[in-house]
Enzyme design. Structure first.
Site, PDB file in Angstrom:
ATOM      1  N   ARG A  88       0.849  -1.194   0.000  1.00  0.00           N
ATOM      2  CA  ARG A  88       0.000   0.000   0.000  1.00  0.00           C
ATOM      3  C   ARG A  88       0.878   1.235   0.000  1.00  0.00           C
ATOM      4  O   ARG A  88       2.097   1.143   0.099  1.00  0.00           O
ATOM      5  CB  ARG A  88      -1.000  -0.017   1.176  1.00  0.00           C
ATOM      6  CG  ARG A  88      -0.493  -0.685   2.409  1.00  0.00           C
ATOM      7  CD  ARG A  88      -0.089   0.094   3.626  1.00  0.00           C
ATOM      8  NE  ARG A  88      -0.148   1.493   3.587  1.00  0.00           N
ATOM      9  CZ  ARG A  88       0.900   2.274   3.682  1.00  0.00           C
ATOM     10  NH1 ARG A  88       2.127   1.774   3.784  1.00  0.00           N
ATOM     11  NH2 ARG A  88       0.796   3.583   3.671  1.00  0.00           N
ATOM     12  N   GLY A  89       0.199   2.399  -0.076  1.00  0.00           N
ATOM     13  CA  GLY A  89       0.951   3.642  -0.233  1.00  0.00           C
ATOM     14  C   GLY A  89       1.063   3.910  -1.730  1.00  0.00           C
ATOM     15  O   GLY A  89       1.412   3.003  -2.505  1.00  0.00           O
ATOM     16  N   ALA A  90       0.770   5.161  -2.129  1.00  0.00           N
ATOM     17  CA  ALA A  90       0.617   5.452  -3.558  1.00  0.00           C
ATOM     18  C   ALA A  90       1.810   5.013  -4.422  1.00  0.00           C
ATOM     19  O   ALA A  90       1.624   4.276  -5.406  1.00  0.00           O
ATOM     20  CB  ALA A  90       0.315   6.935  -3.728  1.00  0.00           C
ATOM     21  N   ARG A 129      -7.868  -0.380  -6.528  1.00  0.00           N
ATOM     22  CA  ARG A 129      -8.118   0.730  -5.598  1.00  0.00           C
ATOM     23  C   ARG A 129      -8.328   2.012  -6.428  1.00  0.00           C
ATOM     24  O   ARG A 129      -7.640   2.204  -7.430  1.00  0.00           O
ATOM     25  CB  ARG A 129      -6.940   0.930  -4.620  1.00  0.00           C
ATOM     26  CG  ARG A 129      -6.786  -0.216  -3.633  1.00  0.00           C
ATOM     27  CD  ARG A 129      -5.821   0.111  -2.510  1.00  0.00           C
ATOM     28  NE  ARG A 129      -6.423   0.979  -1.519  1.00  0.00           N
ATOM     29  CZ  ARG A 129      -5.737   1.532  -0.504  1.00  0.00           C
ATOM     30  NH1 ARG A 129      -4.439   1.312  -0.390  1.00  0.00           N
ATOM     31  NH2 ARG A 129      -6.345   2.286   0.384  1.00  0.00           N
ATOM     32  N   GLN A 179      -2.089   2.564  10.138  1.00  0.00           N
ATOM     33  CA  GLN A 179      -0.806   2.615   9.407  1.00  0.00           C
ATOM     34  C   GLN A 179       0.247   3.425  10.173  1.00  0.00           C
ATOM     35  O   GLN A 179       1.442   3.190  10.032  1.00  0.00           O
ATOM     36  CB  GLN A 179      -1.003   3.244   8.021  1.00  0.00           C
ATOM     37  CG  GLN A 179      -1.761   2.388   7.039  1.00  0.00           C
ATOM     38  CD  GLN A 179      -3.239   2.715   7.026  1.00  0.00           C
ATOM     39  OE1 GLN A 179      -3.804   3.123   8.031  1.00  0.00           O
ATOM     40  NE2 GLN A 179      -3.887   2.502   5.914  1.00  0.00           N
ATOM     41  N   ASP A 221      -2.260  10.740  -1.940  1.00  0.00           N
ATOM     42  CA  ASP A 221      -2.649   9.744  -2.943  1.00  0.00           C
ATOM     43  C   ASP A 221      -2.993  10.380  -4.278  1.00  0.00           C
ATOM     44  O   ASP A 221      -2.896   9.741  -5.324  1.00  0.00           O
ATOM     45  CB  ASP A 221      -3.821   8.905  -2.433  1.00  0.00           C
ATOM     46  CG  ASP A 221      -3.308   7.928  -1.396  1.00  0.00           C
ATOM     47  OD1 ASP A 221      -3.081   8.355  -0.249  1.00  0.00           O
ATOM     48  OD2 ASP A 221      -3.063   6.760  -1.754  1.00  0.00           O
ATOM     49  N   ASN A 223      -5.472  12.505   0.906  1.00  0.00           N
ATOM     50  CA  ASN A 223      -4.564  11.617   1.641  1.00  0.00           C
ATOM     51  C   ASN A 223      -5.408  10.849   2.655  1.00  0.00           C
ATOM     52  O   ASN A 223      -6.626  11.035   2.761  1.00  0.00           O
ATOM     53  CB  ASN A 223      -3.451  12.418   2.332  1.00  0.00           C
ATOM     54  CG  ASN A 223      -2.365  11.511   2.908  1.00  0.00           C
ATOM     55  OD1 ASN A 223      -1.909  10.580   2.239  1.00  0.00           O
ATOM     56  ND2 ASN A 223      -1.973  11.729   4.151  1.00  0.00           N
ATOM     57  N   LYS A 224      -4.744   9.978   3.404  1.00  0.00           N
ATOM     58  CA  LYS A 224      -5.424   9.114   4.362  1.00  0.00           C
ATOM     59  C   LYS A 224      -6.438   9.867   5.209  1.00  0.00           C
ATOM     60  O   LYS A 224      -6.170  10.982   5.648  1.00  0.00           O
ATOM     61  CB  LYS A 224      -4.363   8.446   5.241  1.00  0.00           C
ATOM     62  CG  LYS A 224      -4.873   7.504   6.293  1.00  0.00           C
ATOM     63  CD  LYS A 224      -5.811   6.434   5.786  1.00  0.00           C
ATOM     64  CE  LYS A 224      -5.234   5.601   4.665  1.00  0.00           C
ATOM     65  NZ  LYS A 224      -6.248   4.741   3.997  1.00  0.00           N
TER      66      LYS A 224
END
Ligand code: MRU
Length: 365
Positions: A54-56, A101, A208, A249, A259-260
């Protein structure tokens, strides 16, 4: 494997001999450091969807390798497969991976880049095509490392030794090939004796921050303190935070940033206390086709992540309504600057992004 070795393992690696992508299974961190080999397109799709990787930027690296493995699979099934047949099959693989996603634009960016390279070379022999696609996905990963390092240098110019830095979610090494984006200034500062004090928001519901950011910074010897998501006001009120560094993201053309979930809360709190918020963004995360944050698709995830995961027993009533968006949009007016690999973009973003992309065109990293 102990914590220290977490930093020595590739977040994502292509194992060509095995026709697999090897990832650290991030759903098991920090308790278990385990690598997993992904062979099929379905295994790769699941790993992205389930946040094993995960993570862009790391999603982009993985998707590029998936494209290469899809082409390799078709050619293995039929070594004489024609350019027309391959050109018909690859878009289906691409669309499938793109459906894993919706928010991180790096997923689509990486798949588009692989497709462009394929189409430019489709008349070559199948063997040549595979070599070119393999080199391209390895280059995307290498570029990710160079880009994060450059973001780290620009980010470091915004802070001074001893500063307190707050970060949200994980925009660290585990979200990229190395250094991370929001953590890159922290890692470079650590190498140069800056002694930052980092606050890592736990980042509900998937933690996270507590599980990943805290694990990697702690393993690297950084002074890191985990706080619950509702404590950012408290630490800023006490004057413990000099800057907020977060990843993203997708950045819209006007500087609005997804973002998150919870990032926009941090930005609102930071505005109250006069703490600057910096978004660390590779140019691959800036989507000039998205005019504003309202145009960014926001992923919604299953309710159980909120009500059950991490708890010994379900912690909310059966049948209760749950809203679980994975990202939120921080308005550009709350952002002090967007730190890219080509410099720091400041408002007005139409002008500064144009300058950043011109610099990229002139001197690609
Ligand atoms: O749902 P996740 O864990 O993939 O969300 C990740 C983030 O929000 C990161 O901050 C973002 O992708 C930047 S990673 C350099």
């Amino acid at each position: 494997m102990n914590n220290r070795s977490l930093m020595d393992i590739d977040t994502v690696a292509l194992c060509d001999e095995d026709s697999a992508i090897v990832i650290i299974d991030q759903t098991k961190l920090p308790g278990t450091i385990e690598t997993v080999s992904l062979h099929t397109q379905k295994e790769i799709w699941d790993a992205i969807y389930r946040l094993m990787v995960r993570g862009a930027p790391a999603i982009g690296d993985t998707a590029a390798m998936a494209y290469y493995l899809a082409a390799k699979g078709h050619i293995k099934d039929d070594p004489a497969v024609s350019p027309d047949a391959l050109t018909e099959m690859l878009p289906e693989d691409k669309a499938y991976m793109a459906s894993s996603r919706p928010t991180a634009v790096n997923l689509f960016w990486a798949l588009d880049r692989m497709e462009r390279v394929y189409l430019a070379n489709r008349e070559k022999t199948n063997e040549e095509i595979l070599a070119i696609l393999r080199a391209e996905c390895e280059e995307i990963k290498d570029e990710d490392i160079r880009v994060c390092h450059a973001i780290g240098e620009y980010g470091l110019s915004l802070v001074k030794p001893g500063d307190g830095i707050l970060t949200h979610c994980n925009a660290g090494q585990l979200a990229t090939a190395k250094y991370g984006t929001a953590t890159a200034p922290i890692y470079l500062g650590q190498e140069r004796g800056y002694h930052f004090r980092v606050f890592a928001d736990e980042t509900r519901p998937l933690l996270q921050g507590a599980r990943l950011t805290a694990a990697e910074l702690h393993a690297s010897g950084v002074d890191v303190t985990v706080i619950c998501d509702n404590m950012s006001s408290s630490v800023m009120q006490r004057g413990w935070v000099d800057a907020v560094f977060v990843g993203c993201d997708r950045v819209a053309a006007n500087g609005d940033t997804a973002n998150k979930i919870g990032t926009s809360v941090v930005a609102c709190v930071a505005r109250q206390y006069g703490v600057p918020v910096y978004i660390c963004a590779p140019t691959s995360t800036i989507d000039m086709n998205c005019p504003t944050g309202a145009d960014i698709p926001i992923e919604e995830r299953r309710p159980e992540e909120v009500t059950e995961l991490w708890y010994k027993e379900r912690m909310a009533p059966e049948g209760i309504k749950v809203y679980n968006p994975a990202f939120d949009v921080t308005d550009h007016t709350l952002i002090a600057g967007i730190v890219t690999e080509y410099g720091i973009a400041r408002p007005p973003y139409d002008k500064s992004f144009a300058e950043i992309f011109a610099k990229k065109e002139e001197h690609p990293l």
